[in-house]
Write an enzyme that holds these catalytic residues in place. Structure first.
Site, PDB file in Angstrom:
ATOM      1  N   ASP A 300      78.571  45.783   6.544  1.00 49.81           N
ATOM      2  CA  ASP A 300      78.800  46.926   7.416  1.00 49.81           C
ATOM      3  C   ASP A 300      78.129  46.643   8.766  1.00 49.81           C
ATOM      4  OD1 ASP A 300      79.495  49.362   8.504  1.00 49.81           O
ATOM      5  OD2 ASP A 300      79.108  50.458   6.667  1.00 49.81           O
ATOM      6  N   GLU A 505      79.652  60.119   9.326  1.00 45.04           N
ATOM      7  CA  GLU A 505      78.483  59.430   8.750  1.00 45.04           C
ATOM      8  C   GLU A 505      77.266  60.355   8.658  1.00 45.04           C
ATOM      9  OE1 GLU A 505      78.189  55.201   9.561  1.00 45.04           O
ATOM     10  OE2 GLU A 505      80.094  55.251  10.616  1.00 45.04           O
TER      11      GLU A 505
END
Ligand code: BGC
Ligand code: BGC
Length: 622
Positions: A300, A505
């Site tokens: 990521d 997020e």
């Protein structure tokens, strides 16, 4: 054949390069190319950098293998399809002019349509798609998304998110199809939609992407357990035994691999205290060796940095731990010189063996070859008209219709409010989410966290209602009407549209799961004065029990995207309600986590709940 080759070489004065010959078997092309590569070129392939730090010089100098278009990254505000393709081609030309001419792979987060691009079709977020229970529809969305991503010159998307969100306090809950892994597994049909259907006789569990430039490489993310963190805290720790991990969070990876997913992204989160980005046993031992995944594993964004706490304090260690765990491509995406220097020195000092580098490069090249990038590296200009096409908007509208879940219909069940009558003297539309494209799209739309307001092209629900009612019906819009306004008007009924404001997020992590102010007072004021249907726009179940009694009807619309018309289609009975909750709707947050099958299950609305209505036409025909 031999004669032709000699002739071709003579004409071009060039050496025959096996890896450039599409008639050669895949493994021969990969081996030939790797045998020609220097360490610098190999490490370049493993490096993914952000578009906004990319220049032609950097691509050439560092032999960069991949570019990230991160959330909200775009070549220019309101860039057209052609501007996007110009950008992609400019990067590609530079990569191709390098010594070996290895095409660069550009990837982006098209997680509900090509959501970084202005005027793209924005589909409902996954939480809504789970409620459709319609994997074939999701597959079609994958195909449409692939076309729109290709319309921006990009061949790779970081989707699907196959998280199994076990706690809606998680800010990424809307990226998850369901709390039930079986629904998430079914929705991996997005993968053949994005990548194409695997041909008969294709090797089992092998990455597959149709190479005709209408499909894109996909990415199952985030491996593994991202949706299981304690209290739904983003990037945190998933504490569960091996059976729990294997039975809840892992199954959709097996489906994804079976469907030929090209890449897998590692999760920021930890499993039982161990950072996934450093987890050799799960990435190499399980994913690569046991499940035999043959695509590439990508980190990521700054994911290896976060192996240490605080992030990036010992980057050399991060690089070592991440690459040794089995990560093949690192989404750096900014401090790439440091990454390249650190990895180079780790290899030169024999800390990381060359075999690990070759494994990574082999996987990356495999995906690039399968994707057809060597044969078709440039954007296909004929696809420009796919961006936000009418056909895709119709598909999104269908998805919106099927994602709506009717949770209440009438104070008494024998007096349903929905479907609403199109003919009325005067109706009220209220709420912060009634006339706001940004609010109805949610996070990951144009900007990383999305944005309220008129951020892209689409139909707000207010516009959709106006388009749907009888021409004689007066539609009054008032975002947050007061009592006096409500009492001085004689409304036949009201539609209140409220919900959460966009986020993505960790910014979306919520302890209270409330809707944005003044949502609750809008509900109270309107519903205490006028017969009302409340439509909730949210990435997850929100606290609603104290207000439910005041409402005559309630609809969960999730984050529907640009095609608000789908909401009006169903409110007004052009279609019936069919959606079923793919998540448990809690009464209060202190019940959480609470998932279907748990002991002491006492939800406001259980998993699978959803009332139905009959389309008005069919009622009339009865
Ligand atoms: C997210 C990923 C995403 C990546 C690239 C990260 O912050 O966790 O889901 O693919 O950014 O934008
Ligand atoms: C980028 C996103 C990324 C996030 C977290 C943002 O600056 O735009 O793509 O997901 O950082 O790394």
């Amino acid at each position: 054949m031999v004669f032709f080759l000699l002739w071709a070489i003579a004409i071009q004065g060039a050496e025959y390069l096996k890896y450039k010959d599409p008639k050669q078997p895949l493994h021969a092309r990969i081996n030939d190319l790797i045998s020609r590569m220097t360490l610098e070129e190999k490490i370049g392939q493993m490096t993914q950098i952000e578009r906004n730090v990319t220049t032609p010089e950097i691509i050439k100098k560092y032999h960069i293998g991949s570019i990230l278009i991160g959330g909200g990254s775009e070549p220019a505000p309101h860039a057209s399809a052609d501007t996007w393709m110009d950008m992609a081609d400019e990067f590609q030309k530079e990569a191709l002019s390098d010594r070996l001419g290895i095409p660069i792979i550009i990837g982006t987060d098209a997680i509900h349509g090509q959501n970084n691009a202005f005027n793209a079709t924005i589909f409902p977020h996954n939480v809504g798609l789970g409620a459709t229970r319609d994997p074939q529809l999701v597959k079609k969305i994958g195909a449409a998304t692939a076309l729109e991503v290709r319309a921006t010159g990009i061949p790779y998307t970081f989707a699907p998110c196959i998280a199994v969100c076990r706690d809606p306090r998680w800010g990424r809950c809307f990226e998850s199809y369901s709390e039930d892994h079986k629904i998430v597994q079914a929705m991996t049909e997005l993968i053949p939609g994005l990548q194409g259907d695997i041909p008969a006789n294709y090797p089992m569990n092998f990455p597959y992407v149709n190479n005709e430039r209408i499909k894109v490489a996909g990415c199952a993310k985030h491996f593994v357990g991202d949706g299981g963190t304690i209290n739904g805290i983003d990037e945190y720790d998933t504490i569960v035994d091996w059976n729990g991990l294997k039975n809840i969070h892992m199954p959709a990876y097996l489906d994804s691999i079976r469907k030929g997913v090209a890449t897998v992204m590692v999760s920021y989160s930890s499993w039982n205290g161990k950072k996934m980005h450093a987890n050799y046993n799960l990435i190499t031992g399980y994913l690569k060796n046991k499940l035999k995944f043959k695509g590439f594993v990508i980190s990521d964004s700054e994911g290896i940095d976060r192996i240490t706490s605080p992030p990036h304090v010992n980057y050399t260690y991060s690089v070592q731990a991440g690459i040794q765990a089995g990560i093949d491509m690192v989404m750096v995406p900014y401090k790439f010189v440091e990454f390249i220097d650190d990895l180079t020195s780790l290899v030169k000092r024999n800390v990381i063996p060359m075999s690990r580098i070759d494994d990574a490069v082999e996987r990356i090249l495999r995906v690039k070859f399968i994707l057809g990038l060597f044969e078709n590296p440039m954007a296909d200009r004929t696809l420009a008209s796919q961006l936000g096409s009418q056909e895709h908007r119709e598909l999104a509208r269908e998805a919106v219709r099927k994602s709506l879940v009717l949770l209440k219909n009438g104070k008494n069940t024998d007096e349903p409010l929905l479907p609403l009558p199109k003919k009325a003297r005067k109706i009220l539309v209220a709420g912060s989410h009634a006339n706001d494209i940004g609010n109805q799209c949610g996070g990951w739309t144009i900007a990383w966290h999305g944005h309220s307001g008129n951020i892209t092209v689409g139909n707000t629900i207010l516009t959709a209602i106006k388009n749907t009612v009888d021409p004689g019906t007066e539609v009054i819009y008032n975002e947050n009407p007061d009592r006096e306004f409500l009492n001085s008007n004689d409304f036949s009924y009201a539609i209140v549209i409220v919900g959460e404001l966009p986020y993505s997020e960790y910014v979306g992590d919520s302890k209270d799961l409330t809707i944005a102010e003044p949502g609750y007072s809008t509900i109270t004021n309107v519903c205490e004065s006028v017969k009302c249907v409340v439509t909730i726009i949210s990435g997850r179940p929100v606290v609603i029990e104290p207000y439910l009694e005041k409402m005559d009807a309630m609809v969960a619309a999730w984050l529907p995207g640009t095609e608000g018309q789908g909401v009006a289609d169903v409110l007004y009975g052009n279609y019936g309600f069919t959606g079923k909750l793919a998540r448990t709707w809690m009464r209060t947050v202190d019940q959480l986590p609470m998932n279907v099958g748990d002991p002491h299950y006492d939800p406001l609305f259980p998993f699978g709940y959803g009332l139905t209505t009959t389309p008005t036409e069919l009622i009339a025909a009865q």
